[in-house]
Design an enzyme around this catalytic site. Structure first.
Site, mmCIF file in Angstrom:
data_model
loop_
_atom_site.group_PDB
_atom_site.id
_atom_site.type_symbol
_atom_site.label_atom_id
_atom_site.label_comp_id
_atom_site.label_asym_id
_atom_site.label_seq_id
_atom_site.Cartn_x
_atom_site.Cartn_y
_atom_site.Cartn_z
ATOM 1 N N ASP A 1 -11.051 15.438 -13.464
ATOM 2 C CA ASP A 1 -9.684 15.632 -12.965
ATOM 3 C C ASP A 1 -8.656 14.894 -13.826
ATOM 4 O O ASP A 1 -8.958 13.844 -14.400
ATOM 5 C CB ASP A 1 -9.616 15.129 -11.513
ATOM 6 C CG ASP A 1 -8.408 15.693 -10.782
ATOM 7 O OD1 ASP A 1 -7.736 16.594 -11.323
ATOM 8 O OD2 ASP A 1 -8.124 15.212 -9.666
ATOM 9 N N ASN B 1 -9.150 27.243 -7.912
ATOM 10 C CA ASN B 1 -8.383 27.205 -9.173
ATOM 11 C C ASN B 1 -7.792 28.560 -9.579
ATOM 12 O O ASN B 1 -6.944 28.629 -10.469
ATOM 13 C CB ASN B 1 -9.240 26.649 -10.323
ATOM 14 C CG ASN B 1 -9.441 25.152 -10.265
ATOM 15 O OD1 ASN B 1 -10.443 24.621 -10.753
ATOM 16 N ND2 ASN B 1 -8.509 24.425 -9.652
#
Ligand code: FPP
Length: 255
Positions: free
Chosen positions: A28, A76
């Site tokens: 991340d 996503n």
């Protein structure tokens, strides 16, 4: 583990604790890394691929047999189309460039997630690497793509219901159910590392992380390097893993 990477020169001090067998990563912070430098978010993903190379090399050098990378979640798809295109482009290039290396180093690639609807050429390159590394068994890289933990459990339940040899309700237990998951036959992660300071699971390996240790580090993924990874492993080695037992019982079992 991958061509063009400098050799890993440091070694974590685990104080005699065995290295984890399986480490899972939530990679991340690529977007924030780029934005803070006035760059396009996609530059962060490009740099993130460099970190993937370094971290996989560390895993091989330090004897970590299984590595899982959360590359693209079922959520996503909400990102801008252009960013999705870049991400799958990077994945396609990575897979194409590293297939010879995977074969040379005996690394098997596994897919966690649903490959339906993945864009080309990432899909073709993914299947080529999955197929050609099928026989490899020294190292295992699990790529989570179009992956969500809940989605995986639902797909596993569907697979089980469709299986003519499915267990009866009384035969069904955790071991039998695990065989229908994307990770069938693969040991659960001992350690999950998330970069960028976010302290949540984001639908990642909900079943498999039941007894894992979690280490959350503040660095963004492009800044996560061998020294930071070594420190995360040292923190793991200091944890007291009991698997629901008392401390004395766990020590007796070498946990
Ligand atoms: C999270 O950062 C990262 C991703 C969603 C993608 C990770 C993909 C790569 C590192 C490259 C492709 C992978 C391989 C295996 C070649 P973010 O964009 O959510 O960052 P932010 O939270 O700062 O916005």
């Amino acid at each position: 583990m991958v061509a063009g990477v400098t050799e890993i020169t440091i070694r974590p001090d685990l104080g005699g604790v065995p290295a984890p067998q399986h480490v899972a990563f939530i990679m991340d912070g690529n977007g924030r890394w780029a934005r803070e430098r006035g760059l396009d978010r996609t530059e962060g993903h490009r740099r993130g691929v460099e970190t993937v190379r370094t971290i996989l090399e560390c895993c091989r050098t330090w004897g970590i047999r299984y590595s899982t990378l959360y590359a693209f979640s079922t959520e996503n798809w909400k990102r801008p189309e252009s960013e999705i295109g870049v991400l799958f482009g990077l994945m396609a290039d990575y897979l194409e460039a590293n297939l010879p290396k995977f074969l040379r180093d005996d690394i098997r690639l596994h897919l966690l997630g649903n490959d339906e609807g993945l864009p080309e050429p990432a899909l073709t390159n993914l299947h080529r690497t999955l197929e050609q590394t099928r026989h490899c068994d020294t190292w295992h890289v699990l790529l989570a793509v179009n992956y969500g933990g809940r989605d995986e459990i639902v797909r596993a339940a569907r697979r089980m219901l469709e299986d003519p040899d499915r267990p009866t309700p009384s035969e069904l237990d955790e071991t039998r159910f695990s065989a229908y998951l994307d990770t069938a036959g693969i040991p659960d992660p001992d350690l999950m590392i998330r970069t960028s300071g976010e302290i949540r699971l984001s639908n990642f390996m909900l079943w498999q992380l039941a007894y894992a240790e979690f280490v959350f580090v503040p660095e963004y993924w492009p800044d996560f390097d061998e020294a930071r990874f070594a420190r995360a492993l040292e923190e793991y080695a200091r944890r007291d893993r009991r698997f629901g037992m008392t401390g004395e019982q766990a020590a007796g079992q070498g946990a």
